[in-house]
Design a protein around this motif. Sequence first.
Motif, PDB file in Angstrom:
ATOM      1  N   LEU A 136     -47.916  30.054  58.415  1.00 41.79           N
ATOM      2  CA  LEU A 136     -46.561  30.238  57.878  1.00 41.79           C
ATOM      3  C   LEU A 136     -45.517  29.964  58.960  1.00 41.79           C
ATOM      4  N   ILE A 137     -45.777  30.435  60.175  1.00 40.39           N
ATOM      5  CA  ILE A 137     -44.867  30.178  61.293  1.00 40.39           C
ATOM      6  C   ILE A 137     -44.746  28.676  61.529  1.00 40.39           C
ATOM      7  N   LYS A 138     -45.871  27.993  61.527  1.00 43.66           N
ATOM      8  CA  LYS A 138     -45.875  26.543  61.730  1.00 43.66           C
ATOM      9  C   LYS A 138     -45.103  25.835  60.615  1.00 43.66           C
ATOM     10  N   SER A 139     -45.320  26.265  59.386  1.00 46.51           N
ATOM     11  CA  SER A 139     -44.636  25.669  58.239  1.00 46.51           C
ATOM     12  C   SER A 139     -43.131  25.870  58.315  1.00 46.51           C
ATOM     13  N   ILE A 140     -42.716  27.078  58.683  1.00 49.61           N
ATOM     14  CA  ILE A 140     -41.282  27.371  58.790  1.00 49.61           C
ATOM     15  C   ILE A 140     -40.632  26.536  59.879  1.00 49.61           C
ATOM     16  N   ASN A 141     -41.292  26.399  61.007  1.00 46.57           N
ATOM     17  CA  ASN A 141     -40.742  25.589  62.098  1.00 46.57           C
ATOM     18  C   ASN A 141     -40.579  24.135  61.679  1.00 46.57           C
ATOM     19  N   THR A 142     -41.515  23.649  60.879  1.00 46.08           N
ATOM     20  CA  THR A 142     -41.407  22.275  60.372  1.00 46.08           C
ATOM     21  C   THR A 142     -40.206  22.141  59.441  1.00 46.08           C
ATOM     22  N   ILE A 143     -40.027  23.118  58.566  1.00 47.98           N
ATOM     23  CA  ILE A 143     -38.880  23.108  57.649  1.00 47.98           C
ATOM     24  C   ILE A 143     -37.570  23.145  58.426  1.00 47.98           C
ATOM     25  N   LEU A 144     -37.493  24.008  59.421  1.00 51.68           N
ATOM     26  CA  LEU A 144     -36.256  24.142  60.211  1.00 51.68           C
ATOM     27  C   LEU A 144     -35.956  22.861  60.979  1.00 51.68           C
ATOM     28  N   GLU A 177     -47.200  44.986  57.661  1.00 55.63           N
ATOM     29  CA  GLU A 177     -48.040  46.128  58.037  1.00 55.63           C
ATOM     30  C   GLU A 177     -49.283  45.703  58.811  1.00 55.63           C
ATOM     31  N   LYS A 178     -49.592  44.393  58.778  1.00 51.32           N
ATOM     32  CA  LYS A 178     -50.825  43.920  59.412  1.00 51.32           C
ATOM     33  C   LYS A 178     -50.589  43.130  60.699  1.00 51.32           C
ATOM     34  N   ILE A 179     -49.372  42.671  60.916  1.00 49.42           N
ATOM     35  CA  ILE A 179     -49.102  41.819  62.072  1.00 49.42           C
ATOM     36  C   ILE A 179     -48.063  42.444  62.984  1.00 49.42           C
ATOM     37  N   THR A 180     -48.025  41.960  64.210  1.00 51.91           N
ATOM     38  CA  THR A 180     -46.980  42.351  65.159  1.00 51.91           C
ATOM     39  C   THR A 180     -46.116  41.127  65.412  1.00 51.91           C
ATOM     40  N   SER A 181     -44.832  41.262  65.185  1.00 51.17           N
ATOM     41  CA  SER A 181     -43.944  40.112  65.364  1.00 51.17           C
ATOM     42  C   SER A 181     -43.843  39.749  66.838  1.00 51.17           C
ATOM     43  N   GLY A 182     -43.829  38.462  67.116  1.00 50.67           N
ATOM     44  CA  GLY A 182     -43.712  37.980  68.482  1.00 50.67           C
ATOM     45  C   GLY A 182     -42.498  37.083  68.641  1.00 50.67           C
ATOM     46  N   ASP A 183     -42.428  36.427  69.773  1.00 52.34           N
ATOM     47  CA  ASP A 183     -41.285  35.555  70.064  1.00 52.34           C
ATOM     48  C   ASP A 183     -41.148  34.441  69.046  1.00 52.34           C
ATOM     49  N   GLU A 184     -42.300  33.982  68.490  1.00 48.63           N
ATOM     50  CA  GLU A 184     -42.247  32.874  67.546  1.00 48.63           C
ATOM     51  C   GLU A 184     -41.454  33.258  66.297  1.00 48.63           C
ATOM     52  N   LEU A 185     -41.595  34.487  65.830  1.00 48.72           N
ATOM     53  CA  LEU A 185     -40.836  34.941  64.665  1.00 48.72           C
ATOM     54  C   LEU A 185     -39.379  35.209  65.039  1.00 48.72           C
ATOM     55  N   VAL A 186     -39.154  35.806  66.185  1.00 51.38           N
ATOM     56  CA  VAL A 186     -37.780  36.084  66.636  1.00 51.38           C
ATOM     57  C   VAL A 186     -36.994  34.787  66.766  1.00 51.38           C
ATOM     58  N   ASN A 187     -37.617  33.757  67.323  1.00 53.39           N
ATOM     59  CA  ASN A 187     -36.948  32.457  67.474  1.00 53.39           C
ATOM     60  C   ASN A 187     -36.562  31.879  66.120  1.00 53.39           C
ATOM     61  N   ILE A 188     -37.427  32.045  65.148  1.00 49.16           N
ATOM     62  CA  ILE A 188     -37.139  31.561  63.793  1.00 49.16           C
ATOM     63  C   ILE A 188     -35.968  32.326  63.187  1.00 49.16           C
ATOM     64  N   LEU A 189     -35.994  33.641  63.305  1.00 51.54           N
ATOM     65  CA  LEU A 189     -34.945  34.466  62.701  1.00 51.54           C
ATOM     66  C   LEU A 189     -33.597  34.253  63.378  1.00 51.54           C
ATOM     67  N   ASN A 190     -33.605  33.912  64.656  1.00 52.59           N
ATOM     68  CA  ASN A 190     -32.352  33.575  65.347  1.00 52.59           C
ATOM     69  C   ASN A 190     -31.691  32.355  64.708  1.00 52.59           C
ATOM     70  N   ALA A 207     -36.294  40.765  57.089  1.00 51.90           N
ATOM     71  CA  ALA A 207     -37.306  40.676  58.143  1.00 51.90           C
ATOM     72  C   ALA A 207     -36.877  41.463  59.372  1.00 51.90           C
ATOM     73  N   GLY A 208     -35.605  41.337  59.741  1.00 52.81           N
ATOM     74  CA  GLY A 208     -35.095  42.074  60.895  1.00 52.81           C
ATOM     75  C   GLY A 208     -35.231  43.573  60.706  1.00 52.81           C
ATOM     76  N   SER A 209     -34.990  44.029  59.484  1.00 52.11           N
ATOM     77  CA  SER A 209     -35.100  45.451  59.165  1.00 52.11           C
ATOM     78  C   SER A 209     -36.553  45.918  59.153  1.00 52.11           C
ATOM     79  N   ILE A 210     -37.425  45.148  58.504  1.00 49.14           N
ATOM     80  CA  ILE A 210     -38.840  45.515  58.377  1.00 49.14           C
ATOM     81  C   ILE A 210     -39.534  45.543  59.743  1.00 49.14           C
ATOM     82  N   PHE A 211     -39.230  44.525  60.562  1.00 46.25           N
ATOM     83  CA  PHE A 211     -39.884  44.422  61.878  1.00 46.25           C
ATOM     84  C   PHE A 211     -39.101  45.141  62.978  1.00 46.25           C
TER      85      PHE A 211
END
Length: 234
Positions: A136-144, A177-190, A207-211
């Motif tokens: 999903l991270i890879k897919s989102i980065n491609t879209i962006l 509930e199953k994953i820990t957000s990392g820099d890759e998600l933060v970079n996307i949300l920025n 996402a910002g609220s949940i994580f």
Amino acid sequence: MENFYEINYENNMKSLNLAFEYCNTDFSDFEIFETLKNADDIKKQLCILELTNINSQQEADILVFNLTNQSGPVREVSSYKILDLIKTEHCNGFFQTQQILDTFIKAVTDINPSVSRNAVEIIKFVKNYQYIYECLIKSINTILKTNELEAKNRSYVQNKKNFALYWSLEAIISLAEKITSGDELVNILNKTALSSDYTIREKTAKAGSIFKLKNILELLKNDTNIYVQNYLMV
């Protein structure tokens, strides 16, 4: 023009009669899965609804095959049935191959929102959630990346990409509930926090609220959209 309407009426009546005939037919498991290999969409939909169990990997593969690259109604009813079955202990293990997971990921961004919504629920029952997350991270980065290249394009293609981005973010949120957000998600949300589409900013706020990403919420604190603000007040 009159001939067109007559032909259309006749085709609709044929479809209705077929549906009625199938509704009054009891299909064996063998007949159901043979039907799912073929191209009769009306019969496929009714057979999928008749399914109550999956007893082999082959059966799971056949059902999941109908989740993509089929007509909208077939994809939709397949997504409902897969969600129903993957929740059960007996069937869950048959939906864990990488090929099937790749199909689930593709279904997340289906143009039919009912399919996307069900796919987001389906991936909650996947065992290799880290693989889903990374894809999903890879897919989102491609879209962006493509969005940046086509920033001035407000066409159907652009809207379709925003739609895919919306559901991909929602899919990641569903795994919170199953994953820990990392820099890759933060970079996307920025990046998504700066979107001109309020639905994307809304998912970013969620996402910002949940994580619990305070920096992301800070970026959105002055957003005037009420749906975005709802997540900032949680």
